[in-house]
Motif scaffolding. Sequence first.
Motif, short mmCIF file in Angstrom:
data_model
loop_
_atom_site.label_atom_id
_atom_site.label_comp_id
_atom_site.label_asym_id
_atom_site.label_seq_id
_atom_site.Cartn_x
_atom_site.Cartn_y
_atom_site.Cartn_z
N LEU A 41 14.55 4.56 3.33
CA LEU A 41 15.40 4.35 2.16
C LEU A 41 14.67 3.59 1.06
N GLU A 42 13.82 2.67 1.45
CA GLU A 42 13.03 1.93 0.47
C GLU A 42 12.02 2.86 -0.20
N GLU A 43 11.39 3.72 0.60
CA GLU A 43 10.50 4.75 0.04
C GLU A 43 11.26 5.63 -0.93
N LEU A 44 12.43 6.09 -0.50
CA LEU A 44 13.24 6.99 -1.32
C LEU A 44 13.59 6.35 -2.66
N ALA A 45 14.00 5.10 -2.64
CA ALA A 45 14.35 4.41 -3.88
C ALA A 45 13.14 4.35 -4.82
N LYS A 46 11.97 4.07 -4.28
CA LYS A 46 10.75 4.02 -5.10
C LYS A 46 10.41 5.41 -5.63
N ILE A 47 10.55 6.42 -4.79
CA ILE A 47 10.28 7.80 -5.19
C ILE A 47 11.19 8.20 -6.35
N MET A 48 12.47 7.90 -6.23
CA MET A 48 13.41 8.29 -7.28
C MET A 48 13.17 7.48 -8.56
N GLU A 49 12.74 6.24 -8.42
CA GLU A 49 12.39 5.42 -9.58
C GLU A 49 11.22 6.06 -10.33
N CYS A 50 10.19 6.46 -9.58
CA CYS A 50 9.02 7.10 -10.19
C CYS A 50 9.39 8.46 -10.79
N ASN A 51 10.30 9.17 -10.15
CA ASN A 51 10.77 10.45 -10.67
C ASN A 51 11.47 10.26 -12.02
N ALA B 131 0.83 -1.21 0.00
CA ALA B 131 0.00 0.00 0.00
C ALA B 131 0.87 1.26 0.00
N LEU B 132 1.98 1.20 0.70
CA LEU B 132 2.90 2.33 0.75
C LEU B 132 3.53 2.58 -0.62
N MET B 133 3.95 1.53 -1.29
CA MET B 133 4.54 1.66 -2.62
C MET B 133 3.51 2.16 -3.62
N GLU B 134 2.27 1.70 -3.48
CA GLU B 134 1.19 2.16 -4.35
C GLU B 134 0.90 3.64 -4.11
N ALA B 135 0.95 4.06 -2.85
CA ALA B 135 0.70 5.47 -2.54
C ALA B 135 1.74 6.36 -3.20
N ILE B 136 2.98 5.90 -3.27
CA ILE B 136 4.02 6.68 -3.95
C ILE B 136 3.68 6.80 -5.43
N LYS B 137 3.35 5.66 -6.05
CA LYS B 137 3.03 5.66 -7.48
C LYS B 137 1.78 6.48 -7.78
N GLU B 138 0.88 6.58 -6.82
CA GLU B 138 -0.40 7.27 -7.02
C GLU B 138 -0.36 8.73 -6.57
N GLN C 121 10.94 8.02 -14.16
CA GLN C 121 9.95 7.66 -15.17
C GLN C 121 9.02 8.83 -15.50
N ASN C 122 9.36 10.00 -14.93
CA ASN C 122 8.59 11.24 -15.14
C ASN C 122 7.15 11.13 -14.66
N ASP C 123 6.93 10.30 -13.66
CA ASP C 123 5.59 10.15 -13.10
C ASP C 123 5.44 10.84 -11.75
N LEU C 124 6.52 11.42 -11.25
CA LEU C 124 6.49 11.98 -9.90
C LEU C 124 7.47 13.14 -9.80
N THR C 125 7.00 14.27 -9.32
CA THR C 125 7.87 15.41 -9.05
C THR C 125 8.40 15.25 -7.63
N VAL C 126 9.70 15.46 -7.45
CA VAL C 126 10.33 15.29 -6.14
C VAL C 126 10.81 16.64 -5.62
N LEU C 127 10.38 16.96 -4.40
CA LEU C 127 10.77 18.20 -3.74
C LEU C 127 11.46 17.85 -2.41
#
Length: 158
Positions: free
Chosen positions: A83-93, A57-64, A95-101
């Motif tokens: 760190l696991e969240e961060l890795a997923k966040i940067m992966e989504c970033n 659910a946490l990984m899905e929340a990042i993707k969503e 793929q141009n699906d997530l803006t990271v601030l």
Amino acid sequence: MASSSKLKKTYDIFLSFRGVDVRNNFLSHLYKALDQNGIYTFRDSEELRKGDQISMALMEAIKESCIAIIIFSENYASSWWCLEELAKIMECNEQNDLTVLPVFYKVEPREVRGGRKSYQTALAKHEYKFRKDSEKVKRWKEALVKAGNLSGWHLNDG
């Protein structure tokens, strides 16, 4: 076919943080301000951390999410959850699906990239703990470097 970035996202913002450092001060003020302005924000709770594996659910929340705000604090890297969240966040970033601030809360970007003693110590502990899965720690280090190179906000006190 439409790209996933064009699809409706569930959350406006995903907050990534180390609870012991910021939950009852900076984070609570940030979350309240976002909420009062009608910004739908995902902030994990301790309930998501039951068990030894990252919640899907946490990984899905990042993707969503449209935007991820990463609050780097002194003990952020001590949590393999963070760190696991961060890795997923940067992966989504990537793929141009997530803006990271990034928010550098009482730390400097160079410290996040591996220069701060607390980050070095935490990563050394993770390397020992996950020595059979060295790719995991390598992925975390790469994500820290990439995120530490992003332009963000620097907050010390106040």
